[in-house]
Design a protein around this motif. Structure first.
Motif, PDB file in Angstrom:
ATOM      1  N   ASP A 126      -0.428  47.081  32.692  1.00  0.00           N
ATOM      2  CA  ASP A 126      -0.225  48.507  32.906  1.00  0.00           C
ATOM      3  C   ASP A 126       0.931  48.983  32.013  1.00  0.00           C
ATOM      4  N   PRO A 127       0.750  50.064  31.261  1.00  0.00           N
ATOM      5  CA  PRO A 127       1.805  50.536  30.356  1.00  0.00           C
ATOM      6  C   PRO A 127       3.145  50.780  31.049  1.00  0.00           C
ATOM      7  N   GLU A 128       3.101  51.231  32.303  1.00  0.00           N
ATOM      8  CA  GLU A 128       4.359  51.456  33.025  1.00  0.00           C
ATOM      9  C   GLU A 128       5.084  50.138  33.277  1.00  0.00           C
ATOM     10  N   ILE A 129       4.333  49.098  33.610  1.00  0.00           N
ATOM     11  CA  ILE A 129       4.933  47.782  33.816  1.00  0.00           C
ATOM     12  C   ILE A 129       5.524  47.265  32.510  1.00  0.00           C
ATOM     13  N   ALA A 130       4.771  47.424  31.415  1.00  0.00           N
ATOM     14  CA  ALA A 130       5.265  46.977  30.111  1.00  0.00           C
ATOM     15  C   ALA A 130       6.519  47.741  29.709  1.00  0.00           C
ATOM     16  N   ASN A 131       6.535  49.033  29.977  1.00  0.00           N
ATOM     17  CA  ASN A 131       7.696  49.852  29.648  1.00  0.00           C
ATOM     18  C   ASN A 131       8.921  49.425  30.453  1.00  0.00           C
ATOM     19  N   ASN A 132       8.732  49.178  31.729  1.00  0.00           N
ATOM     20  CA  ASN A 132       9.842  48.734  32.580  1.00  0.00           C
ATOM     21  C   ASN A 132      10.360  47.360  32.171  1.00  0.00           C
ATOM     22  N   ALA A 133       9.475  46.579  31.533  1.00  0.00           N
ATOM     23  CA  ALA A 133       9.875  45.250  31.047  1.00  0.00           C
ATOM     24  C   ALA A 133      10.499  45.326  29.654  1.00  0.00           C
ATOM     25  N   LYS A 134      10.777  46.536  29.184  1.00  0.00           N
ATOM     26  CA  LYS A 134      11.485  46.776  27.923  1.00  0.00           C
ATOM     27  C   LYS A 134      10.625  46.582  26.682  1.00  0.00           C
ATOM     28  N   ALA A 135       9.312  46.811  26.801  1.00  0.00           N
ATOM     29  CA  ALA A 135       8.485  46.849  25.597  1.00  0.00           C
ATOM     30  C   ALA A 135       8.920  48.031  24.743  1.00  0.00           C
ATOM     31  N   ALA A 136       9.033  47.799  23.434  1.00  0.00           N
ATOM     32  CA  ALA A 136       9.532  48.858  22.543  1.00  0.00           C
ATOM     33  C   ALA A 136       8.429  49.819  22.124  1.00  0.00           C
ATOM     34  N   VAL A 137       7.224  49.290  21.911  1.00  0.00           N
ATOM     35  CA  VAL A 137       6.064  50.099  21.511  1.00  0.00           C
ATOM     36  C   VAL A 137       4.881  49.631  22.340  1.00  0.00           C
ATOM     37  N   GLY A 182       8.999  39.861  29.032  1.00  0.00           N
ATOM     38  CA  GLY A 182      10.402  39.460  28.989  1.00  0.00           C
ATOM     39  C   GLY A 182      10.654  38.215  28.165  1.00  0.00           C
ATOM     40  N   ARG A 183       9.623  37.373  28.012  1.00  0.00           N
ATOM     41  CA  ARG A 183       9.784  36.146  27.217  1.00  0.00           C
ATOM     42  C   ARG A 183       9.644  36.404  25.716  1.00  0.00           C
ATOM     43  N   MET A 184       9.187  37.581  25.348  1.00  0.00           N
ATOM     44  CA  MET A 184       8.956  37.876  23.941  1.00  0.00           C
ATOM     45  C   MET A 184      10.267  38.136  23.212  1.00  0.00           C
ATOM     46  N   ALA A 185      10.186  38.265  21.903  1.00  0.00           N
ATOM     47  CA  ALA A 185      11.362  38.557  21.083  1.00  0.00           C
ATOM     48  C   ALA A 185      11.900  39.945  21.431  1.00  0.00           C
ATOM     49  N   ASP A 186      13.065  40.267  20.897  1.00  0.00           N
ATOM     50  CA  ASP A 186      13.633  41.592  21.108  1.00  0.00           C
ATOM     51  C   ASP A 186      12.663  42.662  20.605  1.00  0.00           C
ATOM     52  N   ALA A 187      12.649  43.799  21.285  1.00  0.00           N
ATOM     53  CA  ALA A 187      11.809  44.946  20.924  1.00  0.00           C
ATOM     54  C   ALA A 187      10.336  44.561  20.781  1.00  0.00           C
ATOM     55  N   PRO A 188       9.748  44.044  21.854  1.00  0.00           N
ATOM     56  CA  PRO A 188       8.359  43.578  21.757  1.00  0.00           C
ATOM     57  C   PRO A 188       7.358  44.729  21.597  1.00  0.00           C
ATOM     58  N   ILE A 189       6.305  44.436  20.858  1.00  0.00           N
ATOM     59  CA  ILE A 189       5.203  45.375  20.614  1.00  0.00           C
ATOM     60  C   ILE A 189       4.023  44.930  21.467  1.00  0.00           C
ATOM     61  N   ILE A 190       3.488  45.849  22.268  1.00  0.00           N
ATOM     62  CA  ILE A 190       2.389  45.523  23.170  1.00  0.00           C
ATOM     63  C   ILE A 190       1.187  46.405  22.848  1.00  0.00           C
ATOM     64  N   PHE A 191       0.097  45.806  22.374  1.00  0.00           N
ATOM     65  CA  PHE A 191      -1.170  46.499  22.196  1.00  0.00           C
ATOM     66  C   PHE A 191      -2.122  45.963  23.276  1.00  0.00           C
ATOM     67  N   ALA A 192      -2.192  46.649  24.401  1.00  0.00           N
ATOM     68  CA  ALA A 192      -3.047  46.230  25.512  1.00  0.00           C
ATOM     69  C   ALA A 192      -4.319  47.076  25.459  1.00  0.00           C
ATOM     70  N   LEU A 193      -5.326  46.590  24.758  1.00  0.00           N
ATOM     71  CA  LEU A 193      -6.454  47.425  24.337  1.00  0.00           C
ATOM     72  C   LEU A 193      -7.715  47.253  25.169  1.00  0.00           C
ATOM     73  N   ALA A 194      -7.666  46.418  26.214  1.00  0.00           N
ATOM     74  CA  ALA A 194      -8.842  46.279  27.069  1.00  0.00           C
ATOM     75  C   ALA A 194      -9.158  47.616  27.727  1.00  0.00           C
ATOM     76  N   ASN A 195     -10.449  47.899  27.872  1.00  0.00           N
ATOM     77  CA  ASN A 195     -10.905  49.132  28.506  1.00  0.00           C
ATOM     78  C   ASN A 195     -11.866  48.804  29.640  1.00  0.00           C
ATOM     79  N   PRO A 196     -11.859  49.556  30.729  1.00  0.00           N
ATOM     80  CA  PRO A 196     -11.022  50.744  30.961  1.00  0.00           C
ATOM     81  C   PRO A 196      -9.627  50.431  31.497  1.00  0.00           C
ATOM     82  N   ILE A 197      -9.375  49.170  31.870  1.00  0.00           N
ATOM     83  CA  ILE A 197      -8.064  48.783  32.405  1.00  0.00           C
ATOM     84  C   ILE A 197      -7.400  47.828  31.421  1.00  0.00           C
ATOM     85  N   PRO A 198      -6.195  48.132  30.940  1.00  0.00           N
ATOM     86  CA  PRO A 198      -5.549  47.292  29.923  1.00  0.00           C
ATOM     87  C   PRO A 198      -5.045  45.960  30.477  1.00  0.00           C
ATOM     88  N   GLU A 199      -4.662  45.082  29.565  1.00  0.00           N
ATOM     89  CA  GLU A 199      -4.156  43.758  29.939  1.00  0.00           C
ATOM     90  C   GLU A 199      -2.875  43.828  30.763  1.00  0.00           C
TER      91      GLU A 199
END
Length: 392
Positions: free
Chosen positions: A293-304, A274-291
């Protein structure tokens, strides 16, 4: 039968996943004489006088050494040379099945940089290229640099160049999706080991200079002795001076366009997004668990959103690079995996997605044409380099 039992049984049944297949039949005395004795004496005498001909007449001209010491295996950490063998054996299988490239897995003991370099140099004459894998930073930086300078064959570290190439390819298309100029992006890279530092350097090379490097102690600064000299030197290049010291991800994420995580699980929050610029891009590439959760990032309005996992869209995985890359290196006779070459491969991979969307910024691992695209990018790059050399 559990998944673990199934995997163990499969690998035990075949004693691994690789085999050696002959190129010539040996059915009679004539075949034996041509393939082995006395025929090999002709080759041996010729190559003894002209060692460079070994690559024309022996397997050394088409064989890649896949080398690990098992000190930094993704998701598993330092599991040792023996523990690292299944990883490189699997990659050798992918080389052969996806690109027709012959690669042999080799584990080496965790030794000093000098001894590791000396060991690889001493066996390098049997190979057309060196693929380094799962070697911990900062040792991996010096090992690769020294080998690249001292050997006349390509040296490639998949955790560095492979990751950097795929990240850049994804970022090229992510920028298109959010309608921002690639070079204007303000990027935070969290996790600045082998993958993170190599990614930062490639992004900087192509003009993405608004970079902030964050690791376990916070922002990396040029004089912070908690970080290695490679990290500090690049931080100095970015102007990350002592005023940034001890600032954490949450302190520097504000207003950034993109987050690239090459670190560990669950260290980014919805509030950070939420603190990022408009339409934030999130590459959470840690494996097997990312930095995050994609669902959390999506709900926080991550664009990609991209991850390193096949469970979600936009899997940023080195398998998109290394099979076609070494096929191209060997086909084109390229001896050095420099930034220009890496950028050319990134652009080629990005171009496979004609109309990027939030759910598709990189090709799929099994998409038809990935290996061909990467190989052709190297052949084209070699052609341009050759023409430039003639012109200059």
């Amino acid at each position: 039968m559990t998944e673990q039992d199934d995997v163990l049984k499969l690998h035990e049944r075949h004693t691994g996943v690789l085999n050696i297949a002959s190129e010539l039949p040996v059915d009679d005395r004539k075949d034996l004489a041509r393939a082995y004795t006395p025929g090999v004496a002709i080759l041996s005498k010729l190559i003894a006088s002209h060692p460079e001909l070994k690559d024309r007449y022996t397997m050394s001209g088409k064989l890649v050494a896949l080398i690990t010491d098992g000190s930094a295996v993704l998701g598993l950490g330092n599991i040792g040379p023996a523990g690292g063998l299944p990883v490189i054996e699997g990659k050798a299988l992918l080389y052969k099945d996806l690109a027709g490239v012959n690669a042999v897995p080799i584990s080496v003991n965790q030794a000093s940089v000098d001894e590791t370099v000396r060991t690889i140099k001493n066996i390098a004459g049997s190979f057309a290229g060196i693929h380094l894998e799962d070697i911990a930073a900062p040792r991996c930086f010096e090992i690769e640099d020294r080998l690249a300078q001292q050997l006349d064959i390509p040296v490639y570290h998949d955790d560095q160049e492979g990751t950097a190439i795929v990240v850049l390819a994804g970022l090229i298309n992510a920028a298109k999706v959010v309608g921002k100029s690639l070079n204007s992006l303000k990027v935070v890279i969290n996790g600045v080991g082998a993958s993170g530092l190599a990614t930062a350097k490639l992004l900087y090379h192509v003009g993405i200079t608004h970079l902030t490097l964050v690791d376990k102690n916070g922002v990396i600064t040029k004089n912070d002795g908690r970080y290695n000299r490679y990290q500090r030197e690049f931080a100095a290049k970015l102007g990350q001076d002592d005023s940034f010291k001890n600032r954490q991800l949450s302190d520097v994420i504000r207003g950034k366009d993109a987050f690239i995580g090459l670190s560990t699980a669950n260290l980014m929050t919805a509030e950070d997004v939420g603190r990022m610029a408009d339409a934030p891009i999130i590459f959470a590439l840690a494996n097997p668990i990312p930095e995050i959760d994609p669902e959390i990032a999506n709900n926080a309005k991550a664009a990609v959103i991209a991850t390193g996992s096949s469970q979600y869209p936009n899997q940023v995985n080195n398998i998109l690079v290394f099979p076609g890359l070494f096929k191209g290196l060997l086909s084109a006779g390229i001896k050095h995996v420099g930034y220009g070459l890496q950028a050319a491969v990134s652009n080629a991979l990005a171009s496979m997605i004609v109309n990027p969307t939030a759910e598709e910024i990189v090709p799929g691992v099994f998409d038809e044409g990935v290996v061909k695209t990467v190989t052709n990018a190297l052949l084209a790059y070699a052609g341009k380099a050759s023409k430039a050399l003639v012109t200059d």
